[in-house]
Design a protein around this motif. Structure first.
Motif, PDB file in Angstrom:
ATOM      1  N   LYS A 234     -26.787  -0.294   5.010  1.00 24.22           N
ATOM      2  CA  LYS A 234     -27.109  -1.584   4.217  1.00 24.22           C
ATOM      3  C   LYS A 234     -26.284  -2.696   4.464  1.00 24.22           C
ATOM      4  O   LYS A 234     -25.011  -2.387   4.309  1.00 24.22           O
ATOM      5  CB  LYS A 234     -27.602  -1.272   2.918  1.00 24.22           C
ATOM      6  CG  LYS A 234     -28.687  -0.355   2.672  1.00 24.22           C
ATOM      7  CD  LYS A 234     -29.414  -0.849   1.217  1.00 24.22           C
ATOM      8  CE  LYS A 234     -30.480   0.145   1.057  1.00 24.22           C
ATOM      9  NZ  LYS A 234     -31.131   0.041  -0.413  1.00 24.22           N
ATOM     10  N   GLU A 235     -26.556  -3.756   5.104  1.00 24.08           N
ATOM     11  CA  GLU A 235     -25.782  -4.891   5.311  1.00 24.08           C
ATOM     12  C   GLU A 235     -26.604  -6.198   4.494  1.00 24.08           C
ATOM     13  O   GLU A 235     -27.431  -6.139   4.717  1.00 24.08           O
ATOM     14  CB  GLU A 235     -25.743  -5.077   6.754  1.00 24.08           C
ATOM     15  CG  GLU A 235     -24.802  -4.087   7.426  1.00 24.08           C
ATOM     16  CD  GLU A 235     -24.301  -4.118   8.932  1.00 24.08           C
ATOM     17  OE1 GLU A 235     -24.295  -5.360   9.078  1.00 24.08           O
ATOM     18  OE2 GLU A 235     -23.981  -3.050   9.435  1.00 24.08           O
ATOM     19  N   SER A 236     -25.608  -7.044   4.370  1.00 16.00           N
ATOM     20  CA  SER A 236     -26.083  -8.352   3.887  1.00 16.00           C
ATOM     21  C   SER A 236     -25.367  -9.469   4.450  1.00 16.00           C
ATOM     22  O   SER A 236     -24.449  -9.669   5.121  1.00 16.00           O
ATOM     23  CB  SER A 236     -25.934  -8.453   2.308  1.00 16.00           C
ATOM     24  OG  SER A 236     -26.331  -7.394   1.468  1.00 16.00           O
TER      25      SER A 236
ATOM     26  N   THR B 216     -25.267 -13.930   3.886  1.00 14.64           N
ATOM     27  CA  THR B 216     -25.727 -14.830   2.918  1.00 14.64           C
ATOM     28  C   THR B 216     -25.705 -16.328   3.889  1.00 14.64           C
ATOM     29  O   THR B 216     -24.804 -16.617   4.485  1.00 14.64           O
ATOM     30  CB  THR B 216     -24.700 -14.987   1.659  1.00 14.64           C
ATOM     31  OG1 THR B 216     -24.842 -13.826   1.074  1.00 14.64           O
ATOM     32  CG2 THR B 216     -25.208 -16.148   0.899  1.00 14.64           C
TER      33      THR B 216
ATOM     34  N   THR C 142     -29.590 -14.553   0.512  1.00  9.56           N
ATOM     35  CA  THR C 142     -28.839 -13.463   0.734  1.00  9.56           C
ATOM     36  C   THR C 142     -30.066 -12.290   1.289  1.00  9.56           C
ATOM     37  O   THR C 142     -30.994 -12.140   0.612  1.00  9.56           O
ATOM     38  CB  THR C 142     -28.085 -12.823  -0.064  1.00  9.56           C
ATOM     39  OG1 THR C 142     -27.077 -13.600  -0.800  1.00  9.56           O
ATOM     40  CG2 THR C 142     -27.503 -11.329  -0.012  1.00  9.56           C
TER      41      THR C 142
ATOM     42  N   THR D  80     -30.673  -8.803   2.758  1.00  9.21           N
ATOM     43  CA  THR D  80     -30.025  -7.365   2.873  1.00  9.21           C
ATOM     44  C   THR D  80     -31.056  -6.638   3.627  1.00  9.21           C
ATOM     45  O   THR D  80     -32.196  -6.518   3.671  1.00  9.21           O
ATOM     46  CB  THR D  80     -30.216  -6.630   1.593  1.00  9.21           C
ATOM     47  OG1 THR D  80     -29.225  -7.644   0.620  1.00  9.21           O
ATOM     48  CG2 THR D  80     -29.579  -5.265   1.449  1.00  9.21           C
ATOM     49  N   TYR D  81     -30.521  -5.864   4.610  1.00  6.97           N
ATOM     50  CA  TYR D  81     -31.388  -5.039   5.655  1.00  6.97           C
ATOM     51  C   TYR D  81     -30.528  -3.728   5.944  1.00  6.97           C
ATOM     52  O   TYR D  81     -29.516  -3.830   5.704  1.00  6.97           O
ATOM     53  CB  TYR D  81     -31.473  -5.967   6.799  1.00  6.97           C
ATOM     54  CG  TYR D  81     -30.489  -6.476   7.678  1.00  6.97           C
ATOM     55  CD1 TYR D  81     -29.628  -5.703   8.602  1.00  6.97           C
ATOM     56  CD2 TYR D  81     -29.602  -7.443   7.270  1.00  6.97           C
ATOM     57  CE1 TYR D  81     -28.324  -5.844   9.245  1.00  6.97           C
ATOM     58  CE2 TYR D  81     -28.466  -7.812   8.005  1.00  6.97           C
ATOM     59  CZ  TYR D  81     -27.966  -7.272   8.894  1.00  6.97           C
ATOM     60  OH  TYR D  81     -26.625  -7.615   9.512  1.00  6.97           O
ATOM     61  N   GLU D  82     -31.302  -2.964   6.404  1.00  2.06           N
ATOM     62  CA  GLU D  82     -30.873  -1.826   7.203  1.00  2.06           C
ATOM     63  C   GLU D  82     -30.307  -2.022   8.501  1.00  2.06           C
ATOM     64  O   GLU D  82     -31.387  -2.190   9.256  1.00  2.06           O
ATOM     65  CB  GLU D  82     -31.813  -0.481   6.858  1.00  2.06           C
ATOM     66  CG  GLU D  82     -31.916  -0.125   5.434  1.00  2.06           C
ATOM     67  CD  GLU D  82     -32.943   0.799   5.087  1.00  2.06           C
ATOM     68  OE1 GLU D  82     -33.393   1.581   6.018  1.00  2.06           O
ATOM     69  OE2 GLU D  82     -33.180   1.395   3.960  1.00  2.06           O
ATOM     70  N   ASN D  83     -29.350  -1.446   8.815  1.00  5.48           N
ATOM     71  CA  ASN D  83     -28.947  -1.518  10.297  1.00  5.48           C
ATOM     72  C   ASN D  83     -29.007  -0.142  10.749  1.00  5.48           C
ATOM     73  O   ASN D  83     -28.257   0.634  10.357  1.00  5.48           O
ATOM     74  CB  ASN D  83     -27.236  -2.065  10.167  1.00  5.48           C
ATOM     75  CG  ASN D  83     -27.026  -2.351  11.774  1.00  5.48           C
ATOM     76  OD1 ASN D  83     -27.740  -2.153  12.677  1.00  5.48           O
ATOM     77  ND2 ASN D  83     -25.911  -2.953  11.636  1.00  5.48           N
TER      78      ASN D  83
END
Length: 115
Positions: A4-6, A8, A103, A105-108
């Motif tokens: 999980k990465e974010s 902003t 912000t 947030t997504y799954e890489n």
């Protein structure tokens, strides 16, 4: 492997609009006050000076009228400068509100590398 990465960012959600034209609306009122002051002081001048009035009281009235004229003009100039600053500040505040921090947030998902 999923991570999980974010990120902003600040995004403008509404287009900017210049509000500097609002100065003219406010300046119209100071100009009207100036016209009324000028008419009043011209009337005072006509009564005191043009009728050849003389004496200490008349001289004191002339002096006070001049002081009041100068004071009022300075005050109106100050108001015009403040109007400029206030409208500019308003313009900046409104422009700030039109931007939103987001912000995401997504799954890489890393694909396996085949070498």
């Amino acid at each position: 492997m999923k991570d999980k990465e974010s990120i902003t960012i600040t995004e403008k959600i509404v287009a900017s609009e210049n509000l500097m034209h609002k100065k003219q609306i406010l300046r119209k009122y100071t100009e009207e006050i100036f016209k009324i002051d000028k008419a009043f002081f011209n009337l005072m001048d006509d009564i005191i000076v043009n009728e050849d009035q003389k004496g200490e009281i008349v001289e004191a009235m002339k002096e006070e009228t001049k002081k009041l004229t100068t004071y009022n003009r300075n005050l109106l100039d100050h108001i015009d400068k403040r109007v400029n600053k206030i409208v500019q500040g308003l313009d900046e505040q409104v422009d700030e509100i039109k931007s939103q921090r987001m912000t995401i947030t997504y799954e890489n998902t890393h694909l396996p590398k085949y070498v």
